[in-house]
Design an enzyme around this catalytic site. Structure first.
Site, PDB file in Angstrom:
ATOM      1  N   HIS A  35      16.033 -32.622 -21.346  1.00 16.02           N
ATOM      2  CA  HIS A  35      15.697 -33.351 -20.120  1.00 16.02           C
ATOM      3  C   HIS A  35      14.221 -33.205 -19.769  1.00 16.02           C
ATOM      4  CE1 HIS A  35      19.908 -34.248 -19.451  1.00 16.02           C
ATOM      5  NE2 HIS A  35      20.180 -32.966 -19.707  1.00 16.02           N
ATOM      6  N   LYS A  76       8.717 -11.225 -17.429  1.00 13.45           N
ATOM      7  CA  LYS A  76       8.110 -10.002 -17.970  1.00 13.45           C
ATOM      8  C   LYS A  76       6.806 -10.331 -18.699  1.00 13.45           C
ATOM      9  CE  LYS A  76       9.715  -7.379 -16.170  1.00 13.45           C
ATOM     10  NZ  LYS A  76      10.816  -7.515 -15.286  1.00 13.45           N
ATOM     11  N   LYS A 135       4.137  -2.735  -6.637  1.00 13.54           N
ATOM     12  CA  LYS A 135       5.545  -2.451  -6.928  1.00 13.54           C
ATOM     13  C   LYS A 135       6.482  -2.953  -5.833  1.00 13.54           C
ATOM     14  CE  LYS A 135       8.960  -0.719  -9.210  1.00 13.54           C
ATOM     15  NZ  LYS A 135       9.432  -1.573 -10.314  1.00 13.54           N
ATOM     16  N   ARG A 143       2.200   1.318  -5.890  1.00 16.01           N
ATOM     17  CA  ARG A 143       2.390   0.471  -4.708  1.00 16.01           C
ATOM     18  C   ARG A 143       1.185  -0.422  -4.434  1.00 16.01           C
ATOM     19  NH1 ARG A 143       6.732   2.322  -1.380  1.00 16.01           N
ATOM     20  NH2 ARG A 143       5.943   0.934   0.211  1.00 16.01           N
ATOM     21  N   GLU A 201       3.977 -11.470 -16.173  1.00 21.08           N
ATOM     22  CA  GLU A 201       3.381 -10.464 -15.296  1.00 21.08           C
ATOM     23  C   GLU A 201       2.644  -9.381 -16.072  1.00 21.08           C
ATOM     24  OE1 GLU A 201       6.012  -8.219 -12.692  1.00 21.08           O
ATOM     25  OE2 GLU A 201       7.608  -8.234 -14.157  1.00 21.08           O
ATOM     26  N   TRP A 255      -3.210  -2.375  -1.571  1.00 17.91           N
ATOM     27  CA  TRP A 255      -2.987  -3.700  -2.148  1.00 17.91           C
ATOM     28  C   TRP A 255      -3.565  -4.661  -1.118  1.00 17.91           C
ATOM     29  CZ3 TRP A 255      -0.371  -8.279  -1.007  1.00 17.91           C
ATOM     30  CH2 TRP A 255      -0.179  -9.150  -2.083  1.00 17.91           C
ATOM     31  N   GLU A 294      14.127 -13.926 -17.035  1.00 14.98           N
ATOM     32  CA  GLU A 294      13.588 -12.565 -16.943  1.00 14.98           C
ATOM     33  C   GLU A 294      12.600 -12.290 -18.084  1.00 14.98           C
ATOM     34  OE1 GLU A 294      13.270 -10.334 -14.904  1.00 14.98           O
ATOM     35  OE2 GLU A 294      13.134  -8.396 -15.904  1.00 14.98           O
ATOM     36  N   ASN A 334      -0.335   0.175   6.125  1.00 16.46           N
ATOM     37  CA  ASN A 334       0.343  -0.709   5.181  1.00 16.46           C
ATOM     38  C   ASN A 334       0.937  -1.843   6.002  1.00 16.46           C
ATOM     39  OD1 ASN A 334       1.821  -1.850   3.071  1.00 16.46           O
ATOM     40  ND2 ASN A 334       3.582  -0.518   3.456  1.00 16.46           N
ATOM     41  N   GLY A 335       0.772  -3.076   5.543  1.00 18.51           N
ATOM     42  CA  GLY A 335       1.344  -4.212   6.271  1.00 18.51           C
ATOM     43  C   GLY A 335       0.258  -5.155   6.739  1.00 18.51           C
ATOM     44  N   CYS A 340       0.818  -1.213   0.000  1.00 18.68           N
ATOM     45  CA  CYS A 340       0.000   0.000   0.000  1.00 18.68           C
ATOM     46  C   CYS A 340       0.857   1.271   0.000  1.00 18.68           C
ATOM     47  CB  CYS A 340      -0.881   0.025   1.233  1.00 18.68           C
ATOM     48  SG  CYS A 340      -1.794  -1.499   1.483  1.00 18.68           S
TER      49      CYS A 340
HETATM   50  O1  M6R Z   1      11.999  -4.021  -5.007  1.00 22.16           O
HETATM   51  P1  M6R Z   1      12.663  -5.344  -5.287  1.00 22.16           P
HETATM   52  O2  M6R Z   1      13.716  -5.246  -6.324  1.00 22.16           O
HETATM   53  O3  M6R Z   1      13.155  -6.017  -4.034  1.00 22.16           O
HETATM   54  O4  M6R Z   1      11.515  -6.268  -5.876  1.00 22.16           O
HETATM   55  C1  M6R Z   1      11.749  -7.614  -6.160  1.00 22.16           C
HETATM   56  C2  M6R Z   1      10.644  -8.198  -6.995  1.00 22.16           C
HETATM   57  O5  M6R Z   1       9.418  -8.101  -6.319  1.00 22.16           O
HETATM   58  C3  M6R Z   1      10.521  -7.490  -8.350  1.00 22.16           C
HETATM   59  O6  M6R Z   1      11.707  -7.542  -9.078  1.00 22.16           O
HETATM   60  C4  M6R Z   1       9.386  -8.132  -9.179  1.00 22.16           C
HETATM   61  O7  M6R Z   1       9.739  -9.437  -9.528  1.00 22.16           O
HETATM   62  C5  M6R Z   1       9.065  -7.286 -10.411  1.00 22.16           C
HETATM   63  N1  M6R Z   1       7.650  -7.113 -10.525  1.00 22.16           N
HETATM   64  C6  M6R Z   1       9.517  -7.909 -11.691  1.00 22.16           C
HETATM   65  O8  M6R Z   1       9.222  -7.125 -12.780  1.00 22.16           O
END
Ligand code: M6R
Length: 618
Positions: A511, A492, A613, A31, A495, A79, A488, A105-106, A2
């Site tokens: 394998h 991408k 985020k 966030r 997500e 969130w 990666e 938040n939390g 949040c």
């Molecule tokens: O803020 P951070 O780099 O610790 O975040 C880690 C992951 O949550 C972050 O990289 C997440 O996987 C992204 N959404 C990927 O695009």
């Protein structure tokens, strides 16, 4: 998770508190975007508005029913954890008399017994959240002590879990009280006004002077004063810092999405992370590394802890650091680290990589590592965040604010910082001669122009992505440093475009994963430079193997690499780059591909569903 903003302005009521709160929420919507809400203290008392869905929905509510002028404001973008994303569960949550509002938040882990206790005392709950118990507890304490700071101190002693809390009360029209435990809260210092925020984005357009808050502290801001106390109510000091980026850095700057802008920021993110790292003699210097050189010389193992994209940056780092320094490097997902009894000693260097510096899984790994006697070095993008504060040393990436949920420029900056760390250790421990280190630094310095070259030719990737918008599954294969790039690329696409995507080490294909290949299955290959013939030829064989089984092959290969041409349905060219540094160029087409394909499907590229985020809960 949040986003939280708080504001106190002059005693004369105005629209500014609401404007500051709404602007802060707009900057922090990344966030969390399940719902949003605000509460103000106006001359007539406490007023609030909240709405499920994105901030635009709250704006609609405020346009239909404007709120009055006020002196203080709090705002929240959510969130969801406890209770779905409904109007009722949106923050702020109010006391029964409607005079006190709280945002959070939390997670309050002991909310169930607290809720039962309050319900037994006759309190009626209007939401399913853990936060609402705090509103009722605070109201009771405030009514007893008539002091919001004291009420916050008393209530937080009863809370278990992680939280940032902000509270306002109708009878305290000149103050906002905040508290934090294992969750971020930063203070913004203004002139005749003060701010609170989950991160500096909440108030960046009003002030760059900020104060970090420590663990278990409570802050009370008024228009002219900021008072921080520890959990026992004793005065506490925060660390003052100046935000080193402008509000302009966190706007789209003419791009359709933040992600687009951040992809285009990448040459600068890499260049800025490299900036000022050598002394007049040309030696690599990392001034921020406050770990004693003797300790760094004695390190016998490095463990990288990180999550998601940051963990893939660590995976790339493993190849480079092991090669340059001859130190074994393990890469561990931060959330797995402390549960597996890792072998850690005072000779272990734990490197925690995080864009936000607030990822709870990574914070817990950092704490565990330090408890075991390891030194922790943080590679972080966000100043004032928790991970650098809890680490022995920090190497900041200079990517600037990353707003899009999908990480792009932070990834490149993290890899760059890892290379700097590897080269620094190699220099310090004598694994590389100064001229060798200088040579690698020169190669790194050439990277921003190479990334720019790919961006200048991005339309080619975009056209392919648009044409593939109906794909239901995409595979990504790579070897060596191309393997984390494959992971990666798949992340991408998952997500952003909600497509099934998997990344594999190309050697693993035979394998098992090769069973997935059928006619038309799209498969990306990240091809190493032909100047590593053995590695290169193995990947070319893998391309042939899947093509022979009907796959559509999309190949990312170096300019001039003609060996791949006969087996590629599509080729995306990247400039000639040393093997270990190839991830900085090969990942860029994959980022563009995922963003464009998601856009073509009509999805929100900056705020993909279910995500936030910074992940500040475990
Ligand atoms: O803020 P951070 O780099 O610790 O975040 C880690 C992951 O949550 C972050 O990289 C997440 O996987 C992204 N959404 C990927 O695009």
């Amino acid at each position: 998770m949040c986003g939280i903003v708080g504001y106190v302005g002059p005693a004369m009521p105005s629209n500014r508190p609401l404007e500051v709160a709404m602007e802060g929420l707009a900057r922090m919507e990344y966030r969390g975007y399940d719902s949003a809400g605000v509460a103000l203290v106006a001359p007539m008392g406490l007023v609030s508005a909240k709405k499920a869905g994105k901030l635009a929905n709250l704006r609609g509510v405020l346009e239909a029913s404007p709120l009055p002028e006020a002196t203080v404001a709090i705002g929240h973008t959510r969130w969801a954890t406890h209770g779905g994303p409904t109007d009722a569960n949106a923050h702020p949550h109010l006391s029964e008399d409607g005079k006190l509002a709280v945002i959070h938040n939390g997670i309050i882990e002991n909310f169930a017994p607290l809720r039962a206790e309050l319900a037994a005392a006759g309190v009626t709950f209007t939401s399913e959240t853990d936060t609402e118990v705090v509103a009722h507890l605070l109201a009771r304490e405030y009514n007893a002590a008539r002091d919001l700071t004291q009420a916050m101190l008393t209530v937080t002693r009863r809370l278990e879990g992680a939280y940032t809390l902000l509270a306002i009360h109708a009878d305290a029209p000149g103050s906002v009280v905040g508290a934090r435990r294992n969750s971020p809260l930063v203070i913004g210092l203004g002139d005749g006004e003060n701010f609170l925020g989950s991160d500096v984005a909440a108030f960046i357009s009003h002030t760059k002077d900020a104060l970090e808050m420590g663990q278990d502290q409570v802050v009370t801001i008024t228009a002219d004063d900021v008072r921080v106390v520890d959990a026992d109510g004793n005065p506490a000091e925060g660390r003052r810092f100046t935000v080193d980026w402008d509000a302009d850095a966190a706007v789209k700057g003419g791009y359709a999405t933040f992600m687009d802008k951040e992809i285009h920021d990448q040459p600068k993110a890499v260049a800025d992370t490299l900036l000022g790292r050598t002394d007049t003699a040309g030696n690599l210097v990392l001034d921020e590394l406050r770990i004693d050189e003797t300790i760094l010389r004695s390190v016998d193992k490095i463990i990288v802890v990180a999550c998601g994209t940051a963990a893939y940056a660590g995976h790339v780092a493993k190849y480079a650091i092991e090669h340059w320094c001859r130190i074994p490097v393990e890469v561990e997902l931060a959330h797995e680290f402390r549960y597996r009894d890792p072998v850690v000693s005072e000779k272990t260097l734990v490197v925690a990589i995080s864009q936000s510096g607030e990822t709870m899984d990574t914070i817990m790994a950092v704490r565990h590592a330090r408890e075991q006697g390891a030194k922790v070095l943080a590679i972080v993008n966000t100043h004032g965040s928790t991970i650098p504060r809890e680490s022995d040393a920090v190497l900041y990436t200079h990517a600037g604010p990353e707003v899009a949920v999908a990480s792009t420029k932070a990834f490149l900056a993290q890899i760059t910082a890892c290379y700097l760390l590897g080269l620094y250790l190699a220099q310090l421990r004598g694994n590389k001669y100064p001229d060798e280190v200088a040579g690698y630094l020169e190669e790194l310095a050439a990277l921003p122009a190479k990334i720019q070259h790919i961006l200048d030719n991005e339309e080619e990737v975009r056209a392919v992505a648009r044409a593939m918008k109906d794909a239901t599954s995409v595979l990504f294969l790579g070897r060596h440093v191309g393997y984390p790039v494959a992971l990666e690329g798949a992340l991408k696409l998952k997500e952003l475009a909600y497509i099934h995507a998997e990344g594999f080490a190309a050697g693993e294909l035979k394998h098992g994963p090769i069973a997935l290949i059928e006619d038309g299955q799209p498969v990306f290959f990240i091809v190493p430079t032909p100047r590593r013939p053995l590695l290169h030829s193995k990947v070319v064989s893998n391309i042939q193997e899947v093509r022979a089984r009907g796959a559509k092959t999309l190949v990312i290969a170096e300019e001039g690499d003609e060996a791949v041409t006969p087996y590629a349905d599509v080729i995306f060219r990247v400039p000639r780059t040393p093997t270990l540094m190839m991830p900085l160029v090969t990942v860029v087409p994959l980022q563009i591909f995922a963003a464009e394909l998601a856009g073509a499907k009509g999805y929100d590229v900056d705020q993909p569903r279910n995500l936030a985020k910074s992940v500040t809960v475990e």
